[in-house]
Design a protein around this motif. Structure first.
Motif, PDB file in Angstrom:
ATOM      1  N   PRO A  88       0.781  -1.235   0.000  1.00 37.88           N
ATOM      2  CA  PRO A  88       0.000   0.000   0.000  1.00 37.88           C
ATOM      3  C   PRO A  88       0.813   1.285   0.000  1.00 37.88           C
ATOM      4  CG  PRO A  88      -0.515  -1.356   1.938  1.00 37.88           C
ATOM      5  CD  PRO A  88       0.590  -2.034   1.205  1.00 37.88           C
ATOM      6  N   ALA A  89       2.032   1.265   0.582  1.00 35.78           N
ATOM      7  CA  ALA A  89       2.783   2.518   0.714  1.00 35.78           C
ATOM      8  C   ALA A  89       4.277   2.274   0.524  1.00 35.78           C
ATOM      9  CB  ALA A  89       2.522   3.139   2.086  1.00 35.78           C
ATOM     10  N   PRO A  90       4.972   3.190  -0.137  1.00 35.87           N
ATOM     11  CA  PRO A  90       6.418   3.064  -0.303  1.00 35.87           C
ATOM     12  C   PRO A  90       7.139   3.054   1.042  1.00 35.87           C
ATOM     13  CG  PRO A  90       5.524   4.721  -1.797  1.00 35.87           C
ATOM     14  CD  PRO A  90       4.435   4.384  -0.823  1.00 35.87           C
ATOM     15  N   HIS A  91       8.166   2.228   1.154  1.00 35.78           N
ATOM     16  CA  HIS A  91       9.009   2.190   2.346  1.00 35.78           C
ATOM     17  C   HIS A  91      10.276   1.416   2.013  1.00 35.78           C
ATOM     18  CE1 HIS A  91       6.748  -1.611   2.572  1.00 35.78           C
ATOM     19  NE2 HIS A  91       7.783  -2.097   3.237  1.00 35.78           N
ATOM     20  N   HIS A  92      11.264   1.537   2.867  1.00 37.24           N
ATOM     21  CA  HIS A  92      12.503   0.787   2.669  1.00 37.24           C
ATOM     22  C   HIS A  92      12.256  -0.632   3.166  1.00 37.24           C
ATOM     23  CE1 HIS A  92      16.629  -0.241   2.180  1.00 37.24           C
ATOM     24  NE2 HIS A  92      16.886  -0.322   3.471  1.00 37.24           N
ATOM     25  N   GLY A  93      11.978  -1.544   2.229  1.00 35.79           N
ATOM     26  CA  GLY A  93      11.532  -2.870   2.618  1.00 35.79           C
ATOM     27  C   GLY A  93      12.287  -3.991   1.955  1.00 35.79           C
ATOM     28  N   GLU A  95      10.040 -21.855  -0.238  1.00 37.09           N
ATOM     29  CA  GLU A  95       9.925 -23.057  -1.070  1.00 37.09           C
ATOM     30  C   GLU A  95       8.476 -23.370  -1.427  1.00 37.09           C
ATOM     31  OE1 GLU A  95      12.170 -24.955  -2.396  1.00 37.09           O
ATOM     32  OE2 GLU A  95      14.060 -24.630  -1.312  1.00 37.09           O
ATOM     33  N   ASP A  96       7.548 -23.144  -0.500  1.00 39.06           N
ATOM     34  CA  ASP A  96       6.152 -23.474  -0.752  1.00 39.06           C
ATOM     35  C   ASP A  96       5.386 -22.353  -1.442  1.00 39.06           C
ATOM     36  OD1 ASP A  96       5.855 -21.599   1.234  1.00 39.06           O
ATOM     37  OD2 ASP A  96       4.789 -22.911   2.640  1.00 39.06           O
ATOM     38  N   GLY A  97       6.084 -21.290  -1.849  1.00 43.09           N
ATOM     39  CA  GLY A  97       5.452 -20.185  -2.544  1.00 43.09           C
ATOM     40  C   GLY A  97       4.980 -19.062  -1.650  1.00 43.09           C
ATOM     41  N   THR A  98       5.134 -19.210  -0.330  1.00 41.12           N
ATOM     42  CA  THR A  98       4.753 -18.135   0.594  1.00 41.12           C
ATOM     43  C   THR A  98       5.597 -16.890   0.331  1.00 41.12           C
ATOM     44  OG1 THR A  98       4.112 -19.702   2.325  1.00 41.12           O
ATOM     45  CG2 THR A  98       4.596 -17.449   3.016  1.00 41.12           C
ATOM     46  N   LEU A  99       4.923 -15.753   0.260  1.00 43.28           N
ATOM     47  CA  LEU A  99       5.606 -14.476   0.122  1.00 43.28           C
ATOM     48  C   LEU A  99       5.658 -13.795   1.485  1.00 43.28           C
ATOM     49  CD1 LEU A  99       6.731 -11.983  -1.456  1.00 43.28           C
ATOM     50  CD2 LEU A  99       4.346 -11.264  -1.756  1.00 43.28           C
ATOM     51  N   LEU A 100       6.866 -13.493   1.953  1.00 41.08           N
ATOM     52  CA  LEU A 100       7.053 -12.700   3.163  1.00 41.08           C
ATOM     53  C   LEU A 100       7.503 -11.321   2.735  1.00 41.08           C
ATOM     54  CD1 LEU A 100       9.025 -15.116   5.540  1.00 41.08           C
ATOM     55  CD2 LEU A 100       6.599 -14.560   5.605  1.00 41.08           C
ATOM     56  N   THR A 101       6.848 -10.292   3.252  1.00 40.28           N
ATOM     57  CA  THR A 101       7.215  -8.933   2.873  1.00 40.28           C
ATOM     58  C   THR A 101       7.009  -7.979   4.038  1.00 40.28           C
ATOM     59  OG1 THR A 101       6.946  -7.226   1.161  1.00 40.28           O
ATOM     60  CG2 THR A 101       4.938  -8.316   1.961  1.00 40.28           C
ATOM     61  N   THR A 102       7.752  -6.899   4.035  1.00 37.37           N
ATOM     62  CA  THR A 102       7.674  -5.934   5.119  1.00 37.37           C
ATOM     63  C   THR A 102       6.465  -5.021   4.963  1.00 37.37           C
ATOM     64  OG1 THR A 102       9.197  -4.542   3.843  1.00 37.37           O
ATOM     65  CG2 THR A 102      10.139  -5.906   5.581  1.00 37.37           C
ATOM     66  N   ALA A 103       6.047  -4.432   6.088  1.00 42.66           N
ATOM     67  CA  ALA A 103       4.930  -3.490   6.101  1.00 42.66           C
ATOM     68  C   ALA A 103       5.414  -2.159   6.660  1.00 42.66           C
ATOM     69  CB  ALA A 103       3.791  -4.027   6.964  1.00 42.66           C
ATOM     70  N   GLY A 104       4.960  -1.064   6.048  1.00 37.22           N
ATOM     71  CA  GLY A 104       5.349   0.247   6.536  1.00 37.22           C
ATOM     72  C   GLY A 104       5.021   1.324   5.542  1.00 37.22           C
ATOM     73  N   ASP A 105       5.488   2.546   5.849  1.00 38.62           N
ATOM     74  CA  ASP A 105       5.344   3.666   4.936  1.00 38.62           C
ATOM     75  C   ASP A 105       6.597   4.524   5.051  1.00 38.62           C
ATOM     76  OD1 ASP A 105       5.038   5.232   7.304  1.00 38.62           O
ATOM     77  OD2 ASP A 105       2.871   4.973   7.236  1.00 38.62           O
ATOM     78  N   LYS A 106       6.564   5.719   4.492  1.00 39.32           N
ATOM     79  CA  LYS A 106       7.765   6.554   4.483  1.00 39.32           C
ATOM     80  C   LYS A 106       8.189   6.990   5.883  1.00 39.32           C
ATOM     81  CE  LYS A 106       7.300   8.365  -0.230  1.00 39.32           C
ATOM     82  NZ  LYS A 106       7.149   9.576  -1.073  1.00 39.32           N
ATOM     83  N   SER A 107       7.242   7.036   6.812  1.00 39.84           N
ATOM     84  CA  SER A 107       7.551   7.516   8.161  1.00 39.84           C
ATOM     85  C   SER A 107       7.932   6.409   9.130  1.00 39.84           C
ATOM     86  CB  SER A 107       6.359   8.296   8.730  1.00 39.84           C
ATOM     87  OG  SER A 107       5.217   7.453   8.840  1.00 39.84           O
ATOM     88  N   SER A 108       7.481   5.180   8.888  1.00 39.88           N
ATOM     89  CA  SER A 108       7.787   4.095   9.814  1.00 39.88           C
ATOM     90  C   SER A 108       7.622   2.738   9.143  1.00 39.88           C
ATOM     91  CB  SER A 108       6.881   4.165  11.044  1.00 39.88           C
ATOM     92  OG  SER A 108       5.536   3.904  10.690  1.00 39.88           O
TER      93      SER A 108
END
Length: 396
Positions: free
Chosen positions: A154-159, A165-178
């Motif tokens: 949803p929002a740009p951030h340094h992520g 292996e099973d196709g699970t996507l792990l990704t960070t959550a945040g925005d420009k401020s946190s």
């Protein structure tokens, strides 16, 4: 400059406020040291305004290319390319030809590149777009980039993102401020479905995968583990105890992380590490001897899952992650001081098999160190000051 740009196909669906896109462009880490040895391979070294490709055995110059004043280098995990981060995006450097290709994964602010489970995953900090490519397809790309799967946060951030292996996507959550934590998704035909989320990892940064595919992220107050479908938070002993970078071995359950307990400290030198045992679910901070100081470029995992720390005293200090003790020391370069800014050229270490490659910017030299003996085998002086260094290794 000509670029092969990714194009977006398919439908857009929203799940938990996030979008999934399928993209294609036609047909045509693990951290360094944790992948299977790639024989000698080749080495990419960035320097002001350019990049040089060196032979992994002789360290002789194979070819040099003009580039931007400051570029970052990441292995693509396909055994062929190194990813060069430029203002245009993620540009592929073909280490075999060698050639700085016109293939660019577009990004407003190119950030982390993760290689794992046969995927090369790019994260664009400027748009929070995750682009997923099969590493084997990337290795065969010459004129066009391979088909790609994308995820839009949803929002740009340094992520950062990783596909398991099973196709699970792990990704960070945040925005420009946190930045607040991480989310796990499973892929459906036209969208990503959120499985679980953890919001208790302030300033989440870095990523590494240990044995049994235990994934660890750093937090400003500890660390976050994702294993067997669930998250677990580990709390640092200090109120501010930041682990910003994660160093792993695919054969070891123990993660080594850098550690900083002073948010107001000047400079970038650190004197402690985190040891997180993903099997025993234990976390501890280990203070290093006073003469062992390092930056984010100065830890690599190597033979037997040991951690090799290139210190300001000029030696590689060998740390046993099992108990945090220094078990050996290899003098390599002259003593050095920490950088004023993180981008400034300062010594770095990467490992392939039993060989460590060490940069010495003060003398514009690259050294090859045999980690079985601790001896410097080959040293070559460059015509430019080396900054970042990467290998064209194939990831697991």
């Amino acid at each position: 400059m000509l670029r092969q740009r990714t194009t977006r196909l398919g439908v857009t669906a929203t799940i938990a406020g996030l979008a999934f896109l399928l993209s294609a462009c036609g047909t045509s880490a693990e951290a360094p040291g944790t992948a299977a040895p790639n024989t000698a391979g080749r080495i990419a070294v960035s320097h002001p305004g350019g990049i040089s490709v060196l032979d992994g055995t002789t360290l002789e110059l194979v070819k040099s290319f003009d580039s931007e004043e400051f570029t970052r280098l990441n292995p693509a995990g396909d055994g062929r390319h190194v990813v060069v981060t430029t203002t245009a995006g993620f540009q592929l450097l073909d280490m075999n030809e060698p050639k700085l290709t016109d293939l660019v994964v577009d990004a407003k602010a190119p950030g982390h590149v993760v290689r794992h489970a046969g995927n090369t995953v790019f994260f664009d900090d400027g748009s929070a777009t995750t682009t997923i490519m099969k590493s084997a397809d990337l290795a065969k790309s010459t004129e066009k980039l391979p088909a790609a799967q994308s995820y839009q946060a949803p929002a740009p951030h340094h992520g950062v993102s990783i596909v398991l292996e099973d196709g699970t996507l792990l990704t960070t959550a945040g925005d420009k401020s946190s930045r607040t934590g991480a989310i796990a998704f499973e892929a459906h035909e036209d969208h990503w479905h959120a499985i679980t989320e953890n919001k208790d990892c302030p300033g989440i940064h870095g990523e590494g995968t240990a044995a049994d595919e235990a994934v660890v992220f750093g937090c400003e107050d500890g660390a976050l583990l994702y294993h067997h479908g669930s998250f677990e938070k580990f709390t640092a002993p200090d109120k501010y105890g930041r682990m910003g970078n994660v160093f792993t071995s695919s054969t070891s359950p123990i993660v080594v992380g850098d550690y900083n307990n002073n948010p107001d400290a000047e400079g970038y030198l650190l004197n402690a590490v985190v040891l997180l045992d993903t099997e025993k679910h234990s976390y501890k901070m280990v203070k290093l001897p006073k003469d062992v100081n390092y930056t984010f470029r100065d830890i690599a995992r190597g033979p037997d899952g040991l951690a090799y720390i290139l210190s300001t005293d000029g030696s590689i200090h060998v740390l046993d992650p099992a108990d945090g003790t220094i078990v050996n020391e290899f003098p390599v370069i002259k003593a050095w001081e920490g950088p004023v800014e993180w981008q400034d050229a300062h010594p770095a270490i990467v490992i392939n098999g039993n060989t460590a490659y060490v940069t010495e910017p003060a003398s514009s030299t690259i050294h090859a160190v045999d980690l079985t003996t601790g001896k410097v085998g080959t040293s070559v002086t460059m015509d430019a000051v080396p900054n970042e260094i990467a290998l064209n290794v194939a990831a697991h």
